[in-house]
Write an enzyme that holds these catalytic residues in place. Structure first.
Site, PDB file in Angstrom:
ATOM      1  N   HIS A  84       0.851  -1.179   0.000  1.00  0.00           N
ATOM      2  CA  HIS A  84       0.000   0.000   0.000  1.00  0.00           C
ATOM      3  C   HIS A  84       0.902   1.250   0.000  1.00  0.00           C
ATOM      4  O   HIS A  84       2.073   1.182   0.401  1.00  0.00           O
ATOM      5  CB  HIS A  84      -0.877   0.030   1.245  1.00  0.00           C
ATOM      6  CG  HIS A  84      -1.895  -1.073   1.282  1.00  0.00           C
ATOM      7  ND1 HIS A  84      -2.923  -1.098   2.190  1.00  0.00           N
ATOM      8  CD2 HIS A  84      -2.050  -2.183   0.519  1.00  0.00           C
ATOM      9  CE1 HIS A  84      -3.654  -2.173   2.002  1.00  0.00           C
ATOM     10  NE2 HIS A  84      -3.143  -2.859   0.989  1.00  0.00           N
ATOM     11  N   CYS A 119      -2.545   0.369   7.496  1.00  0.00           N
ATOM     12  CA  CYS A 119      -1.619   1.462   7.205  1.00  0.00           C
ATOM     13  C   CYS A 119      -1.709   2.527   8.299  1.00  0.00           C
ATOM     14  O   CYS A 119      -0.692   3.068   8.752  1.00  0.00           O
ATOM     15  CB  CYS A 119      -1.935   2.109   5.857  1.00  0.00           C
ATOM     16  SG  CYS A 119      -1.403   1.118   4.449  1.00  0.00           S
ATOM     17  N   GLU A 137      14.664  24.807 -10.577  1.00  0.00           N
ATOM     18  CA  GLU A 137      15.684  23.762 -10.485  1.00  0.00           C
ATOM     19  C   GLU A 137      16.572  23.998  -9.266  1.00  0.00           C
ATOM     20  O   GLU A 137      16.998  23.057  -8.592  1.00  0.00           O
ATOM     21  CB  GLU A 137      16.584  23.752 -11.729  1.00  0.00           C
ATOM     22  CG  GLU A 137      15.860  23.634 -13.051  1.00  0.00           C
ATOM     23  CD  GLU A 137      15.564  25.001 -13.643  1.00  0.00           C
ATOM     24  OE1 GLU A 137      15.043  25.865 -12.901  1.00  0.00           O
ATOM     25  OE2 GLU A 137      15.871  25.203 -14.822  1.00  0.00           O
ATOM     26  N   CYS A 193      18.332  27.484 -17.666  1.00  0.00           N
ATOM     27  CA  CYS A 193      19.139  28.593 -18.168  1.00  0.00           C
ATOM     28  C   CYS A 193      20.622  28.364 -17.862  1.00  0.00           C
ATOM     29  O   CYS A 193      20.990  27.406 -17.174  1.00  0.00           O
ATOM     30  CB  CYS A 193      18.675  29.900 -17.536  1.00  0.00           C
ATOM     31  SG  CYS A 193      19.110  30.020 -15.810  1.00  0.00           S
ATOM     32  N   CYS A 235      21.630  27.642 -14.304  1.00  0.00           N
ATOM     33  CA  CYS A 235      21.254  26.363 -13.687  1.00  0.00           C
ATOM     34  C   CYS A 235      21.997  25.172 -14.289  1.00  0.00           C
ATOM     35  O   CYS A 235      22.179  24.157 -13.619  1.00  0.00           O
ATOM     36  CB  CYS A 235      19.747  26.123 -13.829  1.00  0.00           C
ATOM     37  SG  CYS A 235      18.786  27.272 -12.840  1.00  0.00           S
TER      38      CYS A 235
END
Lengths: 478, 478, 478
Positions: free
Chosen positions: B94, B122, B382, B408, B411
């Site tokens: 799960h 769970c 980013e 760019c 980054c």
């Protein structure tokens, strides 16, 4: 040059240096030695990181980015009083960006010591990561003030500075009086120097050390100091730090800078670049690992990098709490993939963390009563470096311990079990036994190296314990 | 179809779409754009995770466990405002169990957003791990109310809920007015749509987008909405949530649900399933990697998974603080052993964390005065994803960056140094230079891919930087 | 001896043991069972770690360090109430040093339970790491009082103790009345014993268990107890613990020690060293993995180590909150490089952490009303061990789960997904279905092992799920 086999270390000590070598309690200083403050240590480390030798073998495609004139920058990341990382500008990444990528959210609430004011692009990311303090040395910043971008960068840096919650400041701490002199003395009496003198009694050590120190001073001054006051005031103005130009603050700022650079020069002079000396395997009985003409294998890093890291260890040793002898240790690891070194940990010898001054005995082996000696209470530099290490030491990466003093029998099993693969030291005491402190296991470690290596070729992941000692290269060619 | 080599991007823009493409400051919205709240973003992500495409290649022996009818569940783990994990039900585990195994003690003090009420098994483990908040969408729960076990499960869930210290609730936040319309507009003006229109001017984009959106809406509504009020009230009663059936709360609950599903449909429509389009290597000069008939290599994940992750990035982009353009980024990694994807990090473009509204300039490149432009102050999507990443990016695992906008020049070195191996983008601006924001390095990155791959075959662990761009597959067969 | 194929488990239960085997709710105790306190559990684990079998295959060069007579020491590291590490003295490192190297800064604010007072060298490093509590058992310390160094060590330890901020103390907690008797009963009724009786009805179980227990008691007493009061008082005096010799404290100290050793003996007797029994692969249909004469493959650790770890799991089971049946689980991993085991996690069955006594139902399957049964509320031992695991489970290392009870269908997918490679159990219930608790998946896991192994040879990193069950070795030779 008459020694061609394993060198005999039995020659009588030269007159005037008849101290008990290698016992961790040599009375190198008299009484309470001057100590480096934390802030000054971090500043010195950041200056020194700025000129970390670039690994030329990375083979990264350089994109020739010449947007503006960028000065390389050194960076020390400190958290909870511990050094988390040492970084320098590379061909692709600024030092600040490298720190972001390596430490990420761990940068939160840390202090960053830059060797220059970082550029606005680094600054915004650092502030975004939540650091609490950013210190920098106020000379020509990362985006050099001679570039076109400098004014825009200064404005943006200023805006980021005033809008962020991180404290952005210039580290300014007066040095302990006599520190530069003390460092010169310990450099003079160090094993490096002694070995040089031993190998060639003609050499005038004091003169050699002095010239080495002056050479370092000239090189470091031209990089970090601003020669004229007028020029410095111009720099500060373009960085929007006009208020720093007010006297007597301005004069003190320049004086402290000069003193720090002097100390750094004296430390650097203790690991000199004499042509025939360097760090090589101490196992001189084994044949050189590389072909003739290339000289012996210096281990996983170049001789230049090894000297650089040993200077870091020496800087740390001046933070010791031991009034007699300081020991510093730095552990670096080398990524097996993608290359590059990363800091694992560093330390110096000290009483247990949290203890107060004079809480524990400070007597050494000249003290008759063994109960009152300090040996049982002091934490060795290697022990501190290993206990408070901040980086992973992966079994696939080579890990390098740089230590200003030969590890003793208490530390050798720790170093081995931690997985250190290379030990760099300049000390002469391996194999000796000095009462409370013994170095016999270290000698054993070295002697098993050659055999350890051949095993390693079979078992690919076997770690060979390789001790690398400062020695005369010419011996290998004899 | 007439383009068979590297496509020329020089065709004049079509009338009506003559905006400055790709500059990170396109005025896609007018004035202050409506923003997704945090709670709604996490709820949307959890709904979307519920239908994460199952990797059929896992080859796990399925034990055909049919104890009771189990609905798949999506889960978003949030800690300190950051997304720690995105999970979905698998053939064995799960979603809640998968989160327990991956985050363990890190779950303490986190918030969990489920797409449905988790089962009691769970729930007990999640409560045991010390989470502080559990949110779920009140439709048919994990143990479906049509199963026999449902009543026992509801009773146990209720008892666990009332006895635990975790706050268990239904996330209910009204959407910003106009958000669905804003999302539709940005989808319409996105590069995906533009490329489709460019390739075949006959296509009616508005009609195509509308039909795509309606298709998504029908599919998502049938899964998440409960058609009739009476039926929904029955579901809530069987979950012991009768108090939710009281008006006007009940009506608002259903209205908010509908609106969220509408927004999700609009986002999904922006990455449409047109037959001839998909994510493939942008290096069109290289021959297709797979044999003919199979089409080009889509990278380490299937086209279906790539589209799914790009929708996540688009959802994140609506959290941006930039009033003009939103960018979202998600990083996933694929375990080299045992298979399976895990979240590394995600982010959107924003001013430095901790800064207040309007603290920094918001002007773009239409502003004359370069000093007052926002470029120097905004953190790119980013950069946020890399700085605040929560998962390890191991060098042995493929790591995939999904970003709604071409990275760019600022980054690209960060992405490369962080070790990202695959970049998925749909943007057309690679290789362009738009004043303050330049995308020239990204183009360089792509062009070196083919050569990077051949190197990689020699050095087995060399990482090849592979940019994967949304493009027309038929181009590969020309 | 007549069973040579897969053993049939259908023989009728012997008279007197006609309980419902394997259902996790066997009424082994009556009413509320006495529980081990946390302090006593940690003390027992530290005593037991002192005699952890040394891996002789490490091949480490032993340097024969005989500085002084060193007693081996066991150590339990506890943080936030969870066991962080279990350590023992090795050929190179003291237990304290091993803990420093493994946990480093994580030792800060932890509690350390030593089986003896550590030596001053370990003590100074532990204090330096910032632990908040150091407990030890006051018998002959690590540096034995019969050695020359003992007096110096005691003095240094004392000085470190008084100057540090860590609380250094002797753990002293009276046991719950009836605990030793309760442990003996559960050992008697355990599956180990039952199997022995089943295989050979001639054996007198009570007599066998009693003799096993007496054997363990003699061995443990001679190691941990000090026979005469006078001698014990001398030991305490040399350790500067004269104040412990005051009555009635001294008498209580010795009494509590004796009781703890009794409990440990009873636990040890439940995993007896009968000649023909041990832990081996349960897949009896497969031929023995090793050659004839060597017997079947015992997995990655020796039979001796497996028995030792199973005793740890049994010790943990006496901390259960379930009044009826206790289950304990310990996970160890074996480093693929450099050898050596490290703790991954441990746990016992309990209600969700943070819940109060009697908050959840405690009824078992004899209760008619399924709604009020405990199964939906209790966290299994394996689940706790996996959720709160403190060590990494690397895919390259073998990971071993020791659990006193066969994992149920709820836990098997968790164990598999977490990457456990070997399961050690002594339970007979694999393949059974007992209403609310089913063990059918576990049986499935075992049967696929042989085939899983052959796959593993192809895919080198494939993990084979190997269940190792306590069984009669002679069956393999039939």
């Amino acid at each position: 040059m008459e020694e061609s086999g394993p060198r005999s270390r039995t020659k009588p000590d030269r007159a005037g240096t008849a101290r008990e070598r290698g016992v961790q309690t040599d009375s190198r200083g008299q009484g309470q030695a001057p100590r480096l403050s934390k802030g000054n240590l971090f500043t010195l480390l950041s200056l020194w990181m700025e000129i970390f030798p670039q690994d030329q073998t990375e083979g990264d495609q350089c994109y020739n980015v010449c947007v503006s004139q960028i000065n390389p920058v050194g960076l020390v990341v400190v958290k909870d009083g511990k050094v988390l990382g040492l970084h320098s500008s590379g061909s692709e990444l600024h030092a600040g960006q490298a720190a972001i990528l390596e430490h990420r959210a761990k940068l939160s609430h840390s202090s960053l010591y830059f060797s220059r004011r970082p550029c606005a692009t680094c600054l915004k990311m650092i502030i975004n990561a939540g650091v609490s303090q950013i210190c920098f040395w106020p000379s020509d910043p990362e985006v050099s003030i001679i570039s076109e971008e400098a004014a825009l960068d200064a404005l943006a840096s200023d805006k980021l500075k005033s809008n962020s919650r991180a404290h952005i400041c210039v580290p300014l701490q007066p040095l302990m009086p006599g520190l530069a002199q003390f460092v010169t003395e310990t450099s003079r009496n160090g094993d490096f120097m002694e070995k040089v003198a031993e190998d060639d009694p003609e050499v005038d050590l004091d003169l050699g050390l002095l010239s080495e120190q002056l050479r370092a001073l000239a090189s470091l001054s031209s990089r970090f100091l601003v020669s004229s006051s007028e020029q410095h005031q111009q720099v500060l103005s373009r960085m929007n730090l006009e208020n720093f130009c007010v006297e007597p603050y301005f004069c003190g700022l320049r004086h402290n800078m000069e003193q720090l650079v002097q100390v750094l020069s004296a430390v650097v002079a203790g690991v000199p670049g004499y042509s025939n000396y360097g760090f090589y395997s101490s196992d001189t009985s084994a044949p050189p690992q590389s072909g003739p003409g290339h000289g012996p294998d210096p281990g996983p890093v170049s001789a230049e990098v090894a000297v650089h890291c040993m200077v870091q260890a020496r800087l740390l040793s001046y933070r010791t709490e031991d009034p007699k002898v300081g020991v510093g240790a730095v552990i670096w690891a080398k990524r097996s993939q993608m290359g590059g070194l990363y800091l694992v940990g560093c330390g110096f010898n000290a009483y247990p963390s949290g203890s107060h001054f004079n809480e524990f005995p400070q007597m050494d082996d000249k003290q008759e009563d063994r109960q009152r000696r300090k040996y049982r209470y002091i934490i060795h530099a290697e022990q501190n470096a290993l206990t408070f290490r901040t980086g992973e030491m992966r079994s696939c990466d080579a890990s390098l311990l740089f230590v200003t003093k030969c590890p003793c029998d208490e530390c050798v099993p720790l170093i081995r079990a931690a997985g250190v693969s290379h030990i760099y030291s300049s000390d002469l005491d391996q194999g000796r036994d000095k009462g409370d402190i013994s170095y016999r296991r270290f000698k054993h470690l070295i002697e098993t190296w050659a055999c350890g290596r051949s095993i390693a070729q079979g078992l690919q992941m076997e770690i060979s314990y390789l001790a690398i000692i400062w020695c005369r290269t010419s011996l290998f060619y004899a």
